[in-house]
Enzyme design. Structure first.
Site, PDB file in Angstrom:
ATOM      1  N   ARG A   1       0.862  -1.189   0.000  1.00  0.00           N
ATOM      2  CA  ARG A   1       0.000   0.000   0.000  1.00  0.00           C
ATOM      3  C   ARG A   1       0.890   1.228   0.000  1.00  0.00           C
ATOM      4  O   ARG A   1       2.115   1.123   0.123  1.00  0.00           O
ATOM      5  CB  ARG A   1      -1.013  -0.022   1.151  1.00  0.00           C
ATOM      6  CG  ARG A   1      -0.639  -0.671   2.428  1.00  0.00           C
ATOM      7  CD  ARG A   1       0.427   0.027   3.230  1.00  0.00           C
ATOM      8  NE  ARG A   1       0.176   1.444   3.372  1.00  0.00           N
ATOM      9  CZ  ARG A   1       1.101   2.347   3.577  1.00  0.00           C
ATOM     10  NH1 ARG A   1       2.396   2.001   3.651  1.00  0.00           N
ATOM     11  NH2 ARG A   1       0.815   3.623   3.698  1.00  0.00           N
ATOM     12  N   GLY A   2       0.244   2.402  -0.129  1.00  0.00           N
ATOM     13  CA  GLY A   2       1.028   3.629  -0.321  1.00  0.00           C
ATOM     14  C   GLY A   2       1.122   3.831  -1.829  1.00  0.00           C
ATOM     15  O   GLY A   2       1.505   2.901  -2.557  1.00  0.00           O
TER      16      GLY A   2
ATOM     17  N   ARG B   1      -7.832  -0.686  -6.656  1.00  0.00           N
ATOM     18  CA  ARG B   1      -8.053   0.474  -5.778  1.00  0.00           C
ATOM     19  C   ARG B   1      -8.174   1.719  -6.665  1.00  0.00           C
ATOM     20  O   ARG B   1      -7.387   1.888  -7.593  1.00  0.00           O
ATOM     21  CB  ARG B   1      -6.890   0.659  -4.777  1.00  0.00           C
ATOM     22  CG  ARG B   1      -6.752  -0.498  -3.788  1.00  0.00           C
ATOM     23  CD  ARG B   1      -5.771  -0.168  -2.671  1.00  0.00           C
ATOM     24  NE  ARG B   1      -6.350   0.756  -1.699  1.00  0.00           N
ATOM     25  CZ  ARG B   1      -5.645   1.316  -0.711  1.00  0.00           C
ATOM     26  NH1 ARG B   1      -4.354   1.081  -0.587  1.00  0.00           N
ATOM     27  NH2 ARG B   1      -6.236   2.130   0.139  1.00  0.00           N
TER      28      ARG B   1
ATOM     29  N   GLN C   1      -2.048   2.587   9.881  1.00  0.00           N
ATOM     30  CA  GLN C   1      -0.774   2.668   9.156  1.00  0.00           C
ATOM     31  C   GLN C   1       0.246   3.509   9.919  1.00  0.00           C
ATOM     32  O   GLN C   1       1.452   3.316   9.761  1.00  0.00           O
ATOM     33  CB  GLN C   1      -0.998   3.290   7.758  1.00  0.00           C
ATOM     34  CG  GLN C   1      -1.711   2.392   6.774  1.00  0.00           C
ATOM     35  CD  GLN C   1      -3.199   2.607   6.784  1.00  0.00           C
ATOM     36  OE1 GLN C   1      -3.789   2.989   7.789  1.00  0.00           O
ATOM     37  NE2 GLN C   1      -3.846   2.382   5.655  1.00  0.00           N
TER      38      GLN C   1
ATOM     39  N   ASP D   1      -2.054  10.669  -2.355  1.00  0.00           N
ATOM     40  CA  ASP D   1      -2.412   9.574  -3.277  1.00  0.00           C
ATOM     41  C   ASP D   1      -2.728  10.098  -4.666  1.00  0.00           C
ATOM     42  O   ASP D   1      -2.600   9.376  -5.655  1.00  0.00           O
ATOM     43  CB  ASP D   1      -3.599   8.792  -2.726  1.00  0.00           C
ATOM     44  CG  ASP D   1      -3.137   7.937  -1.566  1.00  0.00           C
ATOM     45  OD1 ASP D   1      -3.036   8.468  -0.446  1.00  0.00           O
ATOM     46  OD2 ASP D   1      -2.804   6.756  -1.802  1.00  0.00           O
TER      47      ASP D   1
ATOM     48  N   ASN E   1      -5.299  12.321   0.363  1.00  0.00           N
ATOM     49  CA  ASN E   1      -4.421  11.458   1.170  1.00  0.00           C
ATOM     50  C   ASN E   1      -5.310  10.721   2.176  1.00  0.00           C
ATOM     51  O   ASN E   1      -6.535  10.906   2.213  1.00  0.00           O
ATOM     52  CB  ASN E   1      -3.342  12.300   1.866  1.00  0.00           C
ATOM     53  CG  ASN E   1      -2.242  11.438   2.462  1.00  0.00           C
ATOM     54  OD1 ASN E   1      -1.708  10.556   1.776  1.00  0.00           O
ATOM     55  ND2 ASN E   1      -1.912  11.630   3.720  1.00  0.00           N
ATOM     56  N   LYS E   2      -4.689   9.883   2.970  1.00  0.00           N
ATOM     57  CA  LYS E   2      -5.406   9.043   3.940  1.00  0.00           C
ATOM     58  C   LYS E   2      -6.440   9.835   4.730  1.00  0.00           C
ATOM     59  O   LYS E   2      -6.180  10.982   5.128  1.00  0.00           O
ATOM     60  CB  LYS E   2      -4.373   8.409   4.871  1.00  0.00           C
ATOM     61  CG  LYS E   2      -4.907   7.542   5.966  1.00  0.00           C
ATOM     62  CD  LYS E   2      -5.827   6.442   5.477  1.00  0.00           C
ATOM     63  CE  LYS E   2      -5.230   5.585   4.391  1.00  0.00           C
ATOM     64  NZ  LYS E   2      -6.221   4.742   3.690  1.00  0.00           N
TER      65      LYS E   2
HETATM   66  O1  MRU Z   1      -4.579   3.117   2.179  1.00  0.00           O
HETATM   67  P1  MRU Z   1      -3.105   3.342   2.062  1.00  0.00           P
HETATM   68  O2  MRU Z   1      -2.332   2.791   3.212  1.00  0.00           O
HETATM   69  O3  MRU Z   1      -2.564   2.866   0.724  1.00  0.00           O
HETATM   70  O4  MRU Z   1      -2.946   4.912   2.096  1.00  0.00           O
HETATM   71  C1  MRU Z   1      -1.663   5.459   1.964  1.00  0.00           C
HETATM   72  C2  MRU Z   1      -1.600   6.929   2.093  1.00  0.00           C
HETATM   73  O5  MRU Z   1      -2.584   7.605   2.229  1.00  0.00           O
HETATM   74  C3  MRU Z   1      -0.245   7.553   1.929  1.00  0.00           C
HETATM   75  O6  MRU Z   1      -0.120   8.702   2.707  1.00  0.00           O
HETATM   76  C4  MRU Z   1      -0.052   7.945   0.447  1.00  0.00           C
HETATM   77  O7  MRU Z   1      -0.284   6.845  -0.376  1.00  0.00           O
HETATM   78  C5  MRU Z   1       1.297   8.485   0.177  1.00  0.00           C
HETATM   79  S1  MRU Z   1       2.518   7.233   0.243  1.00  0.00           S
HETATM   80  C6  MRU Z   1       4.031   7.919  -0.127  1.00  0.00           C
END
Ligand code: MRU
Length: 355
Positions: free
Chosen positions: A54-55, A97, A204, A245, A255-256
């Site tokens: 993820r990320g 996703r 996370q 993201d 972002n998250k």
């Molecule tokens: O749901 P996730 O864990 O994939 O979400 C990740 C994030 O929101 C990160 O902050 C984002 O992808 C940047 S990663 C360099």
């Protein structure tokens, strides 16, 4: 170095194909550091969907290397059939996703590489594909390092830095985006104290950010998401850096979930709020944040803790995985090319044109 996503050669040394996609299983952190190796499309789709990997940048790298791994087993006897199978696999991965644009960016880049080559030999087409995945990974590592170098200018000795979710080595090829300047500051001997939001519902921040910073010997303190305001009020935070993201053409950044709230808190407390992301996270086709698709995830991620219900089994929940920080709350966007400032519409466009 944390080898979040890698190409693992399984044939003769230096042969590239055959090989497999190798990833840390992030669902098992911080308790176990285990890896998954696969060349199966369903397993790769599932790994992205379940957040094994993820990320945004790491998802892009995994999908690109995943295409190489899956297509090396192709039985296609001609270019046309190979391309059709490649497009089918790419479409399948695209449906895992919706929010992180790096996924679509990396898949498009791999498919275009094959479409642009006039190669007819299937073995050589497979090699081109694997090589493209490896280039995407290597470039990502480079971009993250450069983000660190630019972001370092924002950090002073003794700073308290708040981050949300995980935008570190576990979210990228290595170093991370938001965490890259922090790693570099630590390398240079600056004392920084990182506050890592726990990041409900999938944690996370506490499971991953705290794990990788603690492992690197960086001073990290995990807080529950609802403590950020108090920590800011106590003047413990000088700077906020998060990842993204997808960044729209006007700078609005997804972002998250929870990042929007953190940005509002930072504004209220007069603390600079920065987004750190490679150019592959910028989506010029998305004009503004309201057009960014937001992933909705299974309600049990909220209803359950440690696989046991912490809320009534049938209660309604709402579980958007991301939110969007409007550009006016963002002090700057740290990319591998430098720190972009307002007006973002112009600075983003200029930075992409100067590649
Ligand atoms: O749901 P996730 O864990 O994939 O979400 C990740 C994030 O929101 C990160 O902050 C984002 O992808 C940047 S990663 C360099």
């Amino acid at each position: 170095m944390i080898d979040t996503v890698r190409w693992k050669e399984t044939g003769e040394k230096g042969s590239l194909v055959p090989g497999k996609l190798r990833m840390i299983d992030q669902t098992r952190l911080p308790n176990e550091l285990t890896y998954i190796e696969t060349d199966q499309a369903e397993e790769i789709y599932d790994a992205i969907k379940r957040l094994v990997v993820r990320g945004a940048p790491a998802i892009g790298c995994a999908a690109a290397l995943g295409l190489g791994a899956v297509l090396q087993n192709s039985k296609a006897s001609n270019r046309k059939d190979f391309v059709a199978e490649l497009k089918r696999t790419s479409d399948y991965f695209s449906s895992s996703r919706p929010t992180a644009v790096n996924l679509f960016w990396a898949l498009n880049r791999c498919v275009s590489k094959i479409l642009e080559s006039s190669e007819e030999n299937i073995k050589r087409l497979k090699l081109i594909l694997v090589n493209e995945g490896i280039s995407i990974l290597e470039e990502d590592i480079q971009m993250c390092r450069s983000i660190g170098e630019h972001g370092l200018s924002l950090i002073k000795d003794g700073f308290g830095i708040l981050t949300h979710c995980n935008a570190g080595a576990l979210a990228t090829g290595d170093f991370g985006t938001a965490l890259s300047p922090i790693y570099l500051a630590h390398e240079k001997g600056l004392k920084v104290k990182v506050y890592s939001d726990e990041t409900r519902p999938l944690l996370q921040g506490s499971r991953l950010t705290a794990w990788e910073l603690h492992r690197a010997g960086i001073d990290v303190t995990t807080i529950c998401d609802n403590m950020a305001a108090q920590v800011m009020k106590e003047k413990k935070i000088n700077l906020v850096i998060t990842g993204a993201d997808r960044i729209a053409a006007n700078g609005d950044s997804a972002n998250k979930i929870g990042t929007y709230g953190v940005a509002i808190l930072a504004k209220y407390h007069d603390i600079p709020f920065y987004i750190a992301a490679p150019s592959s996270t910028i989506d010029m086709k998305t004009k503004e944040g309201s057009a960014i698709p937001i992933e909705q995830r299974n309600g049990d991620e909220i209803r359950k803790i440690n696989n046991k219900y912490s809320a009534p089994e049938k209660v309604n929940v709402y579980n958007p995985a991301f939110d969007v920080v409007p550009n006016d709350l963002i002090s700057g966007i740290i990319t591998e090319k430098g720190i972009l400032r307002k007006p973002f519409l112009t600075s983003i466009e200029n930075s992409l044109n100067n590649s």
